[in-house]
Structure formats: structure tokens, C-alpha cells
Design an enzyme around this catalytic site. Structure first.
Site, PDB file in Angstrom:
ATOM      1  N   ASN A  28       0.831  -1.215   0.000  1.00 34.01           N
ATOM      2  CA  ASN A  28       0.000   0.000   0.000  1.00 34.01           C
ATOM      3  C   ASN A  28       0.858   1.256   0.000  1.00 34.01           C
ATOM      4  O   ASN A  28       0.519   2.250  -0.655  1.00 34.01           O
ATOM      5  CB  ASN A  28      -0.953  -0.022   1.194  1.00 34.01           C
ATOM      6  CG  ASN A  28      -2.176  -0.868   0.923  1.00 34.01           C
ATOM      7  OD1 ASN A  28      -3.033  -0.491   0.138  1.00 34.01           O
ATOM      8  ND2 ASN A  28      -2.245  -2.038   1.542  1.00 34.01           N
ATOM      9  N   MET A 104       1.365  -2.897  12.241  1.00 36.70           N
ATOM     10  CA  MET A 104       0.686  -3.840  13.136  1.00 36.70           C
ATOM     11  C   MET A 104       0.797  -3.408  14.600  1.00 36.70           C
ATOM     12  O   MET A 104       1.219  -4.171  15.463  1.00 36.70           O
ATOM     13  CB  MET A 104       1.285  -5.244  12.944  1.00 36.70           C
ATOM     14  CG  MET A 104       1.192  -5.741  11.512  1.00 36.70           C
ATOM     15  SD  MET A 104      -0.510  -5.800  10.905  1.00 36.70           S
ATOM     16  CE  MET A 104      -1.049  -7.298  11.708  1.00 36.70           C
ATOM     17  N   ARG A 105       0.411  -2.173  14.860  1.00 35.31           N
ATOM     18  CA  ARG A 105       0.440  -1.652  16.219  1.00 35.31           C
ATOM     19  C   ARG A 105      -0.794  -0.792  16.440  1.00 35.31           C
ATOM     20  O   ARG A 105      -1.202  -0.060  15.548  1.00 35.31           O
ATOM     21  CB  ARG A 105       1.650  -0.723  16.435  1.00 35.31           C
ATOM     22  CG  ARG A 105       2.977  -1.301  16.119  1.00 35.31           C
ATOM     23  CD  ARG A 105       3.693  -1.809  17.323  1.00 35.31           C
ATOM     24  NE  ARG A 105       3.693  -0.883  18.441  1.00 35.31           N
ATOM     25  CZ  ARG A 105       3.872  -1.263  19.702  1.00 35.31           C
ATOM     26  NH1 ARG A 105       4.027  -2.529  19.985  1.00 35.31           N
ATOM     27  NH2 ARG A 105       3.886  -0.376  20.683  1.00 35.31           N
ATOM     28  N   HIS A 123      -7.828  -1.041   6.010  1.00 32.66           N
ATOM     29  CA  HIS A 123      -8.156  -2.346   6.597  1.00 32.66           C
ATOM     30  C   HIS A 123      -8.859  -3.194   5.535  1.00 32.66           C
ATOM     31  O   HIS A 123      -9.731  -2.697   4.826  1.00 32.66           O
ATOM     32  CB  HIS A 123      -9.077  -2.152   7.810  1.00 32.66           C
ATOM     33  CG  HIS A 123      -9.390  -3.433   8.504  1.00 32.66           C
ATOM     34  ND1 HIS A 123      -8.474  -4.092   9.297  1.00 32.66           N
ATOM     35  CD2 HIS A 123     -10.509  -4.204   8.507  1.00 32.66           C
ATOM     36  CE1 HIS A 123      -9.026  -5.208   9.758  1.00 32.66           C
ATOM     37  NE2 HIS A 123     -10.255  -5.297   9.297  1.00 32.66           N
ATOM     38  N   ASP A 155      -8.802   6.354  15.384  1.00 38.32           N
ATOM     39  CA  ASP A 155      -8.997   6.826  16.761  1.00 38.32           C
ATOM     40  C   ASP A 155      -8.408   5.773  17.697  1.00 38.32           C
ATOM     41  O   ASP A 155      -7.713   4.859  17.246  1.00 38.32           O
ATOM     42  CB  ASP A 155     -10.460   7.165  17.044  1.00 38.32           C
ATOM     43  CG  ASP A 155     -11.383   5.974  16.897  1.00 38.32           C
ATOM     44  OD1 ASP A 155     -10.885   4.824  16.898  1.00 38.32           O
ATOM     45  OD2 ASP A 155     -12.599   6.176  16.795  1.00 38.32           O
TER      46      ASP A 155
END
Ligand code: GRF
Length: 225
Positions: A28, A104-105, A123, A155
């Protein structure tokens, strides 16, 4: 992020400097770089930051002449200390919009408060369906007939912020996780640069959960023949 209905629409971003956060492949991120190179997205990637030194996307970014930085999260004593470090590196490069691209956090307050309404994520599902890991497997296991991708403002909750853009793809009866993921990923690569452009263009506001784009004024509408 809950905004009153009379909140003014955002102006166009004067600064169009992106910070892209990755943990892995970075396709991406590459789609964003390609959209910029092709003139489809007016922006600069100021920094690609990874939380893993082995993120394959780092090499792609370097090959494109983009500055990269690895901040391995295990080296910070807490999540918020790590997020503050990330926010500091992005701010130091004049980044105005942060794009999570397979990062990935979970993102916490230090980053969100430094970049209010300016952290995006992509996502691989039609949120709010199937947040979290293995979204494509969740979709197949659930038996949905339509899957897709979502770009949303980030958020504090996981895969939960206001939705900027979505794209749907069909799910075939014989789809595997791999085949569905590939179909979704092709849409992700198209969708993410468009959504980044939408946010940078301004003329939107968040109302409750909704990302609302200002309707065109009469003088902005295409002339009818
Ligand atoms: C994508 O499917 C994205 O939607 C999800 O993680 C994956 C990252 O892929 N958040 P890549 O690193 O951009 O190739």
C-alpha cells in the site's frame, strides 16, 4: 473526534507531507508512491517508518529515494513512549498526514493528539465488519458474499474511526483466503491514494462517526449542457 454539526469544513492541507508507517510488505505504501509518481496524488512521502527492521517495504521505499527509519517498538519502555517517539520523528520532518499501511500496532494518544484527524489506516474488510487480524479469513468463515477494503481516520479503538472511503469486491464460493486477499488488495491499492487525496483536499468534517464531504457549491458544479 465527536464534532458539533456547525464545525467548519476543513480547508485544503497547505502542507502535503506524508509519513507512512509499515510493518511488512509495504504494497500500500508502494501504491501511494506510485500514485504520486504518476501525478494522481499531489503529495510527498517525507518518511517511511517501520517498527520492524525486516519490513520488506523498507527496501521499496529506499529504492524510490524516500527516507526510511526503523523504530523497533521493543526498545521503548511503554506503548506511549514509543508513540511519542514516532510522533516526534514525523513532526521533525514536517509530516502533515500519517498513513498506516500494514502497521501492526495500535496507535495511542501521543500520536493521535499530535496529528488530530490526520492519521489514516487501511483495513481489508468493509468495516465495521471484521475488524482486527485475519479480516479476509473472518469474511470467508462468516460466509459473506461481498467483502472489501476500508480507509478510515484512526482513533484510539481498533479499526474503528470514521470511514473515509470503501471499496467492495465479490466473494466467490471457491475463494481461499489467498484469492480473496489478492482481490481485496488490488482494490486497496486503488483506494488508499484516492482517500489520501480526499483528506488532503479538505472540504470535509467529522460529524459523530461520519466523515462528511461538503457538497459542491453551485459555481463548483460541472456546467450542464
Ligand atoms: C493490507 O491488507 C492492509 O489492509 C492491512 O495490512 C495489509 C498490509 O499490506 N492493514 P501491505 O504491507 O500494504 O502490502
Amino acid at each position: 473526534m465527536d464534532t458539533a454539526p456547525d464545525t467548519p469544513f476543513t480547508p485544503p492541507d497547505a502542507v502535503r507531507r506524508l509519513g507512512v508507517l509499515i510493518s511488512g510488505r509495504g504494497s500500500n505504501m508502494q501504491a501511494i508512491l506510485e500514485a504520486i509518481a504518476a501525478g494522481r496524488l499531489d503529495a510527498t512521502v517525507a518518511l517511511v517508518l517501520a517498527n520492524r527492521a525486516d519490513a520488506a517495504g523498507l527496501a521499496v521505499a529506499r529504492a524510490a529515494g524516500v527516507e526510511t527509519l526503523v523504530l523497533e517498538h521493543g526498545r521503548w519502555p511503554s506503548r506511549s513512549a514509543y508513540d511519542a517517539a514516532v510522533a516526534g520523528e514525523l513532526a521533525a520532518r514536517g509530516v502533515s498526514l500519517v498513513c498506516l499501511a500494514g502497521f501492526m500496532r495500535l496507535i495511542g494518544a501521543p500520536l493521535l493528539e499530535r496529528f488530530p484527524e490526520r492519521v489514516l489506516n487501511i483495513h481489508p474488510s468493509l468495516l465495521p465488519a471484521f475488524p482486527g487480524l485475519d479480516a479476509q479469513r473472518q469474511a470467508i468463515d462468516h460466509g459473506v458474499k461481498v467483502a472489501g477494503a476500508t480507509v478510515h481516520l484512526v482513533d484510539a479503538a481498533l479499526d474503528a474511526g470514521p470511514i473515509v472511503a470503501q471499496a467492495a469486491v465479490p466473494v466467490a464460493p471457491d475463494d481461499t483466503v489467498a484469492s480473496l486477499s489478492a482481490r481485496i488488495l488490488a482494490e486497496e491499492h486503488r483506494l488508499y491514494p484516492v482517500a489520501v487525496g480526499t483528506v488532503l483536499a479538505g472540504g470535509w468534517r467529522v460529524e459523530g462517526r461520519r466523515f462528511l464531504v461538503r457538497p459542491p457549491r453551485p459555481d463548483e458544479r460541472p456546467a450542464s449542457r
